[in-house]
Design a protein around this motif. Sequence first.
Motif, mmCIF file in Angstrom:
data_model
loop_
_atom_site.group_PDB
_atom_site.id
_atom_site.type_symbol
_atom_site.label_atom_id
_atom_site.label_comp_id
_atom_site.label_asym_id
_atom_site.label_seq_id
_atom_site.Cartn_x
_atom_site.Cartn_y
_atom_site.Cartn_z
ATOM 1 N N PHE A 36 0.842 -1.186 0.000
ATOM 2 C CA PHE A 36 0.000 0.000 0.000
ATOM 3 C C PHE A 36 0.882 1.243 0.000
ATOM 4 N N ARG A 83 0.245 4.688 0.992
ATOM 5 C CA ARG A 83 -0.828 5.384 1.694
ATOM 6 C C ARG A 83 -0.629 6.895 1.652
ATOM 7 N N PRO A 127 -3.082 9.309 3.585
ATOM 8 C CA PRO A 127 -4.317 9.590 4.334
ATOM 9 C C PRO A 127 -4.694 11.061 4.395
ATOM 10 N N THR A 164 3.385 0.816 2.928
ATOM 11 C CA THR A 164 3.100 -0.188 3.945
ATOM 12 C C THR A 164 3.157 -1.553 3.272
ATOM 13 N N LEU A 177 -8.008 3.008 4.143
ATOM 14 C CA LEU A 177 -6.661 3.422 4.517
ATOM 15 C C LEU A 177 -6.158 4.563 3.638
ATOM 16 N N THR A 216 -5.225 4.582 -0.208
ATOM 17 C CA THR A 216 -4.037 3.918 -0.705
ATOM 18 C C THR A 216 -4.024 3.758 -2.213
#
Length: 294
Positions: free
Chosen positions: A54, A56, A58, A68, A108, A110
């Motif tokens: 991922f 990410r 956010p 991640t 999440l 992503t």
Amino acid sequence: MTPITEVEGRRVALSNLEKVLYPQTGFTKAELVHYYATSADVLLPHLRDRAVSFLRYPDGPEGQLFFTKNVPPGTPEWVTTAEVTRSEGPARMVVVQDLASLVWAANLVTEFHTHQWLVRDPEQADRLVFDLDPGPPATVVHCCEVALWLRERLAADGIEACAKTAGSKGLHLLAAVRGGSPDDASAYAKELAVEAERAMPRLVVHRMTKSLRPGKVFVDWSQNAARKTTATPYTLRARPFPLVSAPVTWEEVADCRSPGQLEFQAGDMAPRLQDHGDLMAPLLDAGTAAPLPR
């Protein structure tokens, strides 16, 4: 209180849905989750049975971005995971197998990135990938010229290539293959990248050296390595606009005269899918995968 939604019998927490992730368009986290959920029919087949990294973001593309690879803390027990061998030792990664897992991962915020092998057989490459990355002032228009050359060269070896936008500034070519390891796939891809440079020396470079890349298309063959991942078809990208790594037709590649012709945002995808279906579907038929040349 964080809202809970039920997806195929699973309880999925969704948070901060009103947050604007892409300020230039007002595209919100709710729209991101909705895009992934409504694209599941075409996206999930390209995620299933593959370990996912991922990327990410956010707080949006202008906020902190971080990869991640390990299973994130708080991952529901019903999300599939798999042990993956790395140079530093074994690790566990997420495998997005179903709609509930996809919606959980979308929450999440992503990008989805996957390997060119399946978790059940990491020693066998089932994908071949070329990442065509233009060095300014070169653009995706120049990538298209290189992609058409690579398509013909691959066809000469019995390999059918599919094309998609990178969702940034370049182009990706993918093909279904069998009968070789990730190292074999990397070696073959490098051979073709070198051939492309010889055929188009003013346009193509096969080495990553930055000083060689201005005005040329870097044919990145290295993403076939077992440890490397590539943006999954249909994933959103962490760019100023909600751009998608969108499959394209070869007619669109051949006809491209300006970068904007191959820029597709989340809102463009539903009509494209209605018109074209999954242009990456040939990658999913193991029976038609071409033997990897040795």
